[in-house]
Design a protein around this motif. Structure first.
Motif, PDB file in Angstrom:
ATOM      1  N   VAL A 296       0.574  -1.402   0.197  1.00 23.89           N
ATOM      2  CA  VAL A 296       0.332   0.052  -0.012  1.00 23.89           C
ATOM      3  C   VAL A 296       0.438   1.197   0.234  1.00 23.89           C
ATOM      4  N   VAL A 297       0.551   2.211  -0.752  1.00 22.84           N
ATOM      5  CA  VAL A 297       1.534   3.586  -1.019  1.00 22.84           C
ATOM      6  C   VAL A 297       0.496   4.518   0.023  1.00 22.84           C
ATOM      7  N   ILE A 298       0.652   5.484   0.903  1.00 22.63           N
ATOM      8  CA  ILE A 298      -0.066   6.095   1.040  1.00 22.63           C
ATOM      9  C   ILE A 298       0.542   7.467   0.872  1.00 22.63           C
ATOM     10  N   SER A 299       0.090   8.287   0.274  1.00 20.42           N
ATOM     11  CA  SER A 299       0.838   9.946  -0.710  1.00 20.42           C
ATOM     12  C   SER A 299      -0.430  11.038  -0.273  1.00 20.42           C
ATOM     13  N   MET A 300       0.717  11.998  -0.355  1.00 23.72           N
ATOM     14  CA  MET A 300      -0.400  13.600  -1.043  1.00 23.72           C
ATOM     15  C   MET A 300      -0.320  13.020  -2.863  1.00 23.72           C
ATOM     16  N   SER A 311       0.665   3.717 -11.911  1.00 17.46           N
ATOM     17  CA  SER A 311       1.877   2.776 -13.161  1.00 17.46           C
ATOM     18  C   SER A 311       2.641   1.599 -12.807  1.00 17.46           C
ATOM     19  N   LEU A 312       2.737   1.028 -11.003  1.00 14.21           N
ATOM     20  CA  LEU A 312       2.954   0.001 -10.050  1.00 14.21           C
ATOM     21  C   LEU A 312       2.032  -0.555 -10.427  1.00 14.21           C
ATOM     22  N   ASN A 313       0.604   0.113  -9.752  1.00 19.86           N
ATOM     23  CA  ASN A 313      -0.690  -1.022 -10.159  1.00 19.86           C
ATOM     24  C   ASN A 313      -0.522  -1.317  -8.716  1.00 19.86           C
ATOM     25  N   LYS A 314      -0.166   0.263  -8.122  1.00 16.74           N
ATOM     26  CA  LYS A 314      -0.577  -0.433  -6.040  1.00 16.74           C
ATOM     27  C   LYS A 314      -1.663  -0.014  -5.519  1.00 16.74           C
ATOM     28  N   ARG A 315      -2.136  -0.615  -4.566  1.00 16.42           N
ATOM     29  CA  ARG A 315      -3.414  -0.013  -3.730  1.00 16.42           C
ATOM     30  C   ARG A 315      -2.582   1.206  -3.008  1.00 16.42           C
ATOM     31  N   ILE A 316      -3.315   2.806  -2.928  1.00 18.06           N
ATOM     32  CA  ILE A 316      -3.160   3.937  -3.259  1.00 18.06           C
ATOM     33  C   ILE A 316      -3.996   4.942  -2.112  1.00 18.06           C
ATOM     34  N   LEU A 317      -3.787   4.972  -0.460  1.00 22.81           N
ATOM     35  CA  LEU A 317      -4.102   5.687   0.019  1.00 22.81           C
ATOM     36  C   LEU A 317      -4.259   7.025  -0.467  1.00 22.81           C
ATOM     37  N   CYS A 318      -4.654   8.140  -0.379  1.00 19.93           N
ATOM     38  CA  CYS A 318      -4.525  10.005  -1.076  1.00 19.93           C
ATOM     39  C   CYS A 318      -4.765  11.057  -0.319  1.00 19.93           C
ATOM     40  N   ARG A 334     -10.932  13.136  -9.031  1.00 15.22           N
ATOM     41  CA  ARG A 334     -10.627  12.418 -10.351  1.00 15.22           C
ATOM     42  C   ARG A 334     -10.328  10.951 -10.456  1.00 15.22           C
ATOM     43  N   PHE A 335      -9.599  10.698 -10.002  1.00 14.21           N
ATOM     44  CA  PHE A 335      -8.708   9.524 -10.088  1.00 14.21           C
ATOM     45  C   PHE A 335      -9.644   8.764  -8.958  1.00 14.21           C
ATOM     46  N   ALA A 336     -10.213   9.056  -8.204  1.00 16.24           N
ATOM     47  CA  ALA A 336     -10.757   8.485  -7.330  1.00 16.24           C
ATOM     48  C   ALA A 336     -12.642   7.735  -7.321  1.00 16.24           C
ATOM     49  N   GLN A 337     -12.414   8.814  -8.634  1.00 17.99           N
ATOM     50  CA  GLN A 337     -14.319   8.797  -9.651  1.00 17.99           C
ATOM     51  C   GLN A 337     -13.740   7.482 -10.369  1.00 17.99           C
ATOM     52  N   LEU A 338     -12.205   7.607 -10.806  1.00 23.80           N
ATOM     53  CA  LEU A 338     -12.523   6.239 -11.956  1.00 23.80           C
ATOM     54  C   LEU A 338     -12.052   5.275 -10.759  1.00 23.80           C
ATOM     55  N   GLY A 339     -12.576   5.173  -9.893  1.00 28.35           N
ATOM     56  CA  GLY A 339     -12.191   3.243  -8.842  1.00 28.35           C
ATOM     57  C   GLY A 339     -10.830   2.832  -8.731  1.00 28.35           C
ATOM     58  N   MET A 340      -9.909   4.721  -9.205  1.00 28.26           N
ATOM     59  CA  MET A 340      -8.084   3.736  -8.961  1.00 28.26           C
ATOM     60  C   MET A 340      -7.222   4.864  -7.681  1.00 28.26           C
ATOM     61  N   LEU A 341      -7.618   5.252  -6.777  1.00 29.64           N
ATOM     62  CA  LEU A 341      -7.314   4.948  -5.594  1.00 29.64           C
ATOM     63  C   LEU A 341      -8.335   5.552  -4.213  1.00 29.64           C
ATOM     64  N   GLN A 342      -7.959   5.265  -2.764  1.00 30.47           N
ATOM     65  CA  GLN A 342      -8.816   5.455  -2.148  1.00 30.47           C
ATOM     66  C   GLN A 342      -8.185   7.202  -1.540  1.00 30.47           C
ATOM     67  N   LEU A 343      -9.321   7.872  -0.832  1.00 26.68           N
ATOM     68  CA  LEU A 343      -8.769   9.806  -1.137  1.00 26.68           C
ATOM     69  C   LEU A 343      -9.816  10.098   0.536  1.00 26.68           C
ATOM     70  N   VAL A 344      -9.303  10.311   0.968  1.00 21.29           N
ATOM     71  CA  VAL A 344      -9.170  11.104   2.671  1.00 21.29           C
ATOM     72  C   VAL A 344      -9.361  12.262   2.250  1.00 21.29           C
ATOM     73  N   HIS A 345      -9.784  13.119   2.245  1.00 14.80           N
ATOM     74  CA  HIS A 345      -9.535  14.990   2.855  1.00 14.80           C
ATOM     75  C   HIS A 345      -9.006  15.336   4.297  1.00 14.80           C
ATOM     76  N   PRO A 346      -7.257  15.723   3.929  1.00 21.65           N
ATOM     77  CA  PRO A 346      -7.364  16.252   4.835  1.00 21.65           C
ATOM     78  C   PRO A 346      -7.594  16.773   5.751  1.00 21.65           C
ATOM     79  N   ASP A 347      -8.816  17.759   5.848  1.00 25.52           N
ATOM     80  CA  ASP A 347      -9.333  18.417   6.832  1.00 25.52           C
ATOM     81  C   ASP A 347     -10.513  17.134   7.346  1.00 25.52           C
TER      82      ASP A 347
END
Length: 415
Positions: A296-300, A311-318, A334-347
């Protein structure tokens, strides 16, 4: 072919890593290429440059998280610093006589420091071809259009540039349309797809585990890029990691970045010392290899990080940056809408949401890869545009993932 690549680099590592990747590809694929990189990145020396690439390090002007520019080291006014940088750029271009210039993001450079250089090139009998390189998203459409009109960027592009290369996919984000490019500028736009690093540069997972001194544990990688604005994410994650046990078979790798302020670095080092199964790193030039080894990759929401992870097909928490510009939030949404990552708003970042997201990602069994819907042949497309008039130049086969659309549900843990 002689190529100049200009990147102003005032915040983080994104710009320099992106333009270096382009430089490395062109250096490898174009016979007898000579590439001169002009940058003010204070971390430029930390990257390995191939034979055929050299650089000029401009005096550093930095940008804080509020978006304000300031001189970093030399006792000069901002105005005097910009003038000195402009003179250095003009002198380098005049003497190097490039066939091609790639300009990163700002059509006139930082504080218009490219103005004299663009005018000089326009006056030459055999003018250098000038390309503007834009990432997929800059900011909200209304903000970007208003800012570009105020700065006169559309007129500059029409007068001085041969082409605008957008490192993105029109179907994901149609920047030229959304930013209301005038018709003349739209005619110069070419969508290149997303950037992807060559797999040849990746170390294998065994090498990464040896560097970390771990066995077969699953790796969760947290990266905040340069780190200048990563304090909140780093602190929240390490406090979460200290209190929540994901099991002894999970190891966290936290790369906080070289631009994290010393006080915050001391704070998170203290917290990390109270955690088990965590490795804390300031910087690694092998970040893509660490990412490749991670479950799993956690990133901004930075362009480079998300492109590499997808591109490395990682599971992403953004957990995207939301100020002073909305670029990362727009991209992540946009990527979350396409089902490519999980998104948590920083607030809305809490230990509970971190735990929920990480458990889901670690346990998830994917049959369709998240990056499968995207094209990652930006490097080949850039090369094609630069060399289409060169005789006997053959392009290597494009680097692509599968073309099927992602078919698993989008996750959105945010407002």
């Amino acid at each position: 072919m002689k190529i100049v690549i200009y990147t102003h680099d005032t915040f983080g590592l994104g710009n320099i890593r992106r333009m270096l990747l382009i430089a490395e590809h062109l250096n490898h694929s174009i016979k007898d290429a000579s590439i001169l990189l002009i940058s003010s990145s204070p971390m430029l020396h930390a990257f390995r440059l191939g034979k055929g690439i050299d650089y000029i390090k401009l005096p550093t002007i930095s940008r804080n998280i509020q978006g304000e520019y300031q001189t970093r080291t030399l006792g000069m006014t901002l105005q005097d610093m910009v003038k000195m940088r402009a003179d250095l750029i003009l002198s380098a271009v005049r003497n190097f006589s490039p066939d091609v210039i790639l300009v990163d993001k700002k059509p006139l450079g930082l504080k218009r420091e490219l103005t004299a250089t663009l005018r000089f090139l326009k006056e030459q009998k055999a003018p250098t071809k000038v390309y503007l390189v834009l990432r997929d998203i800059l900011d909200r459409p209304d903000v970007t259009h208003r800012y570009w009109r105020k700065k006169g960027y559309f007129n500059v592009i029409e007068h001085y540039y041969n082409q605008v290369l957008i490192l993105g996919d029109k179907t994901v984000y149609d920047a030229a349309r959304l930013y209301h490019f005038p018709f003349a500028c739209q005619q110069l736009v070419h969508y290149c797809g997303y950037l992807r690093r060559s797999g040849e540069d990746l170390k294998d997972a065994q090498w990464v585990r040896k560097q970390l001194g771990i066995g077969k544990e699953k790796i969760i990688l947290l990266t905040t890029g340069g780190g200048a604005d990563g304090e909140r994410i780093l602190t929240h994650f390490l406090q979460f990691w200290r209190r929540h046990d994901l099991g002894r078979d999970v190891h966290a790798v936290v790369v906080h970045g070289p631009e994290l302020c010393p006080q915050t670095q001391q704070q998170i080092t203290s917290i990390a010392g109270q955690c088990r199964q965590v490795s804390l790193l300031e910087f690694t030039p092998h970040l893509p290899s660490f990412m490749n080894a991670a479950e799993v990759v956690i990133s901004m929401g930075g362009y480079n990080t998300l492109c590499e992870a997808l591109s490395l097909n990682k599971r992403i928490l953004c957990i995207p940056r939301v100020t002073p510009v909305s670029e990362q939030l727009i991209r992540a949404s946009r990527f979350a809408q396409l089902g490519m990552l999980q998104l948590v708003h920083p607030d809305e970042l809490t230990a509970r949401k971190l735990a929920t997201a990480l458990h889901q990602l670690l346990e998830e069994k994917q049959t369709i890869l998240p990056g499968a819907a995207l094209s990652f042949d930006a490097l080949e497309q850039i090369e094609k545009q630069l060399t289409k008039e060169l005789p006997n130049h053959k392009l290597p086969p494009p680097v692509r993932l599968a073309t099927q659309k992602a078919a698993f549900p989008a996750y959105r843990i945010s407002k």
